[in-house]
Motif scaffolding. Structure first.
Motif, PDB file in Angstrom:
ATOM      1  N   GLY A 102      35.482  53.816  93.435  1.00  0.00           N
ATOM      2  CA  GLY A 102      35.938  52.628  94.216  1.00  0.00           C
ATOM      3  C   GLY A 102      34.958  51.319  93.912  1.00  0.00           C
ATOM      4  O   GLY A 102      35.700  50.298  93.924  1.00  0.00           O
ATOM      5  N   ASN A 142      38.098  45.345  97.754  1.00  0.00           N
ATOM      6  CA  ASN A 142      38.061  46.274  98.658  1.00  0.00           C
ATOM      7  C   ASN A 142      39.472  46.841  98.629  1.00  0.00           C
ATOM      8  O   ASN A 142      39.399  48.193  98.785  1.00  0.00           O
ATOM      9  N   SER A 200      27.574  49.261 104.763  1.00  0.00           N
ATOM     10  CA  SER A 200      27.752  50.759 104.930  1.00  0.00           C
ATOM     11  C   SER A 200      26.196  51.221 105.355  1.00  0.00           C
ATOM     12  O   SER A 200      26.102  51.998 105.989  1.00  0.00           O
ATOM     13  N   ALA A 233      39.369  49.184  95.704  1.00  0.00           N
ATOM     14  CA  ALA A 233      38.464  50.054  96.010  1.00  0.00           C
ATOM     15  C   ALA A 233      39.201  51.276  96.838  1.00  0.00           C
ATOM     16  O   ALA A 233      39.011  52.641  96.540  1.00  0.00           O
ATOM     17  N   VAL A 234      40.158  50.664  97.675  1.00  0.00           N
ATOM     18  CA  VAL A 234      40.860  51.730  98.672  1.00  0.00           C
ATOM     19  C   VAL A 234      41.591  52.694  97.993  1.00  0.00           C
ATOM     20  O   VAL A 234      41.877  53.780  98.039  1.00  0.00           O
ATOM     21  N   ASP A 272      29.581  44.984 100.436  1.00  0.00           N
ATOM     22  CA  ASP A 272      30.279  46.147 101.173  1.00  0.00           C
ATOM     23  C   ASP A 272      29.401  47.403 101.265  1.00  0.00           C
ATOM     24  O   ASP A 272      29.423  48.081 102.486  1.00  0.00           O
ATOM     25  N   GLY A 285      32.466  56.931 102.268  1.00  0.00           N
ATOM     26  CA  GLY A 285      33.448  55.942 101.995  1.00  0.00           C
ATOM     27  C   GLY A 285      33.109  55.121 100.801  1.00  0.00           C
ATOM     28  O   GLY A 285      33.589  54.155 100.450  1.00  0.00           O
ATOM     29  N   LYS A 286      31.695  55.259 100.300  1.00  0.00           N
ATOM     30  CA  LYS A 286      31.472  54.481  99.171  1.00  0.00           C
ATOM     31  C   LYS A 286      31.386  55.281  97.782  1.00  0.00           C
ATOM     32  O   LYS A 286      30.340  56.009  97.689  1.00  0.00           O
ATOM     33  N   THR A 287      32.319  55.203  96.963  1.00  0.00           N
ATOM     34  CA  THR A 287      32.480  56.045  95.605  1.00  0.00           C
ATOM     35  C   THR A 287      32.293  55.162  94.558  1.00  0.00           C
ATOM     36  O   THR A 287      32.564  53.745  94.587  1.00  0.00           O
ATOM     37  N   LYS A 333      25.521  50.159 108.524  1.00  0.00           N
ATOM     38  CA  LYS A 333      26.283  50.955 109.720  1.00  0.00           C
ATOM     39  C   LYS A 333      25.654  52.408 109.929  1.00  0.00           C
ATOM     40  O   LYS A 333      25.739  52.787 110.910  1.00  0.00           O
ATOM     41  N   ARG A 334      25.301  53.106 108.869  1.00  0.00           N
ATOM     42  CA  ARG A 334      24.761  54.421 108.649  1.00  0.00           C
ATOM     43  C   ARG A 334      23.458  54.362 109.443  1.00  0.00           C
ATOM     44  O   ARG A 334      23.182  55.048 110.425  1.00  0.00           O
ATOM     45  N   GLY A 349      39.265  54.534  95.082  1.00  0.00           N
ATOM     46  CA  GLY A 349      38.092  55.152  95.404  1.00  0.00           C
ATOM     47  C   GLY A 349      38.387  56.799  95.445  1.00  0.00           C
ATOM     48  O   GLY A 349      39.465  57.170  95.482  1.00  0.00           O
ATOM     49  N   GLY A 350      37.111  57.493  95.789  1.00  0.00           N
ATOM     50  CA  GLY A 350      37.376  58.792  96.248  1.00  0.00           C
ATOM     51  C   GLY A 350      36.503  59.698  95.540  1.00  0.00           C
ATOM     52  O   GLY A 350      36.349  60.848  95.542  1.00  0.00           O
ATOM     53  N   ARG A 398      31.097  57.063 109.092  1.00  0.00           N
ATOM     54  CA  ARG A 398      31.966  56.508 108.160  1.00  0.00           C
ATOM     55  C   ARG A 398      33.476  56.055 108.440  1.00  0.00           C
ATOM     56  O   ARG A 398      34.136  56.953 109.404  1.00  0.00           O
ATOM     57  N   GLY A 399      33.732  54.896 108.333  1.00  0.00           N
ATOM     58  CA  GLY A 399      35.191  54.525 108.945  1.00  0.00           C
ATOM     59  C   GLY A 399      35.320  53.941 110.167  1.00  0.00           C
ATOM     60  O   GLY A 399      36.180  53.260 110.619  1.00  0.00           O
TER      61      GLY A 399
HETATM   62  N1  CTP Z   1      35.985  52.866  98.692  1.00  0.00           N
HETATM   63  C1  CTP Z   1      35.228  53.789  97.928  1.00  0.00           C
HETATM   64  N2  CTP Z   1      34.083  53.088  97.451  1.00  0.00           N
HETATM   65  C2  CTP Z   1      33.715  51.860  97.652  1.00  0.00           C
HETATM   66  C3  CTP Z   1      34.423  51.136  98.764  1.00  0.00           C
HETATM   67  C4  CTP Z   1      35.488  51.830  99.377  1.00  0.00           C
HETATM   68  O1  CTP Z   1      35.730  54.513  97.477  1.00  0.00           O
HETATM   69  N3  CTP Z   1      32.716  51.479  97.037  1.00  0.00           N
HETATM   70  C5  CTP Z   1      37.439  53.553  99.410  1.00  0.00           C
HETATM   71  C6  CTP Z   1      36.865  54.570 100.370  1.00  0.00           C
HETATM   72  O2  CTP Z   1      37.945  55.642 100.107  1.00  0.00           O
HETATM   73  C7  CTP Z   1      36.788  54.239 101.701  1.00  0.00           C
HETATM   74  C8  CTP Z   1      37.894  52.849 101.585  1.00  0.00           C
HETATM   75  O3  CTP Z   1      38.146  52.529 100.272  1.00  0.00           O
HETATM   76  O4  CTP Z   1      37.266  54.800 102.635  1.00  0.00           O
HETATM   77  C9  CTP Z   1      37.906  51.919 102.536  1.00  0.00           C
HETATM   78  O5  CTP Z   1      36.490  51.213 102.463  1.00  0.00           O
HETATM   79  P1  CTP Z   1      35.605  50.985 103.536  1.00  0.00           P
HETATM   80  O6  CTP Z   1      36.362  50.361 104.833  1.00  0.00           O
HETATM   81  O7  CTP Z   1      34.673  49.830 102.933  1.00  0.00           O
HETATM   82  O8  CTP Z   1      34.927  51.941 103.786  1.00  0.00           O
HETATM   83  P2  CTP Z   1      34.852  53.089 105.211  1.00  0.00           P
HETATM   84  O9  CTP Z   1      35.381  54.221 104.986  1.00  0.00           O
HETATM   85  O10 CTP Z   1      35.435  52.467 106.337  1.00  0.00           O
HETATM   86  O11 CTP Z   1      33.259  53.573 105.340  1.00  0.00           O
HETATM   87  P3  CTP Z   1      32.313  52.642 105.952  1.00  0.00           P
HETATM   88  O12 CTP Z   1      32.036  53.091 107.511  1.00  0.00           O
HETATM   89  O13 CTP Z   1      30.959  52.966 105.224  1.00  0.00           O
HETATM   90  O14 CTP Z   1      32.477  51.170 105.762  1.00  0.00           O
END
Ligand code: CTP
Ligand code: MG
Length: 179
Positions: free
Chosen positions: A52, A19, A106, A22-23, A102, A47-49, A109-110, A26-27, A116-117
């Motif tokens: 990432g 993770n 999400s 991924a931060v 992860d 937030g899921k790319t 959560k949706r 990601g993007g 997101r976030g």
């Molecule tokens: N991220 C990504 N791809 C993934 C997982 C994470 O690009 N498969 C990146 C995104 O930029 C995301 C960040 O890592 O914003 C933090 O991850 P996470 O906390 O899992 O995502 P959230 O933005 O909090 O979204 P969610 O509410 O869906 O958990």
């Protein structure tokens, strides 16, 4: 007991670190292609790319291999006690399971209407872990390192560890919020 705790954390690092990668990586390209689910909300959200997801998996593999090198350098025999192919299967299961869990988190959560976030305690800290453990449990290496005790410890300490690390990052002003 303390040693068991350290071993659990050490073995789980390849499930924890994806993770963080991924931060950073990601993007690019949302995995749901921006599409919505039947409830009219995003399937996974921005937030899921893909970058990432795959960056995270590669990051977990990198971490595990670094750990193996460190173990060999220092004479520790946990991950390095495994034949490389078994070690690699475990590593892949941890990193892939972690990123899949992860994304599943999400999705949940949706469906509950969380943007997101937004934080969703326990789902945020346990979905990745449960998937990582589930995939890892299919490997031979996992059962050489973990038993029921270690699994129970993992489930209890992961949310606490998460809380502690985030609080630390907040105190060090690396994060805006303490969760
Ligand atoms: N991220 C990504 N791809 C993934 C997982 C994470 O690009 N498969 C990146 C995104 O930029 C995301 C960040 O890592 O914003 C933090 O991850 P996470 O906390 O899992 O995502 P959230 O933005 O909090 O979204 P969610 O509410 O869906 O958990
Ligand atoms: Mg989040």
């Amino acid at each position: 007991m303390f040693e068991v705790l350290l071993k659990v954390i050490w073995v789980l690092l390849p499930a924890y670190t994806p993770n963080n990668f991924a931060v950073i990586l990601g993007g690019f390209k949302p995995m749901d292609f921006g599409r919505k689910f039947l409830d009219g909300r995003r399937i996974l959200g921005d937030g899921k790319t893909f970058s990432g997801f795959f960056g995270g998996i590669l990051g977990g593999i990198l971490t595990a291999n670094l750990q193996r090198v460190i173990e060999i350098q220092t004479g520790v025999k946990i991950l390095s006690a495994l034949p490389y192919n078994e070690f690699f299967c475990l590593t892949l299961a941890f990193s892939f399971g972690s990123m899949l869990g992860d994304a599943a988190g999400s999705f949940v959560k949706r469906r509950f209407g969380f943007e997101r976030g937004r934080s969703f305690p326990l789902v945020d800290q346990l979905s990745f872990l449960l998937f990582a453990l589930a995939f890892a449990s299919l490997t031979r290496a996992f059962w050489k390192l973990f038993g029921i005790t270690e699994i129970a410890i993992a489930i209890v300490i992961t949310p606490l560890l998460h809380l502690f690390v985030n609080l630390l990052a907040f105190k060090l002003k690396l994060k805006e919020v303490p969760w």
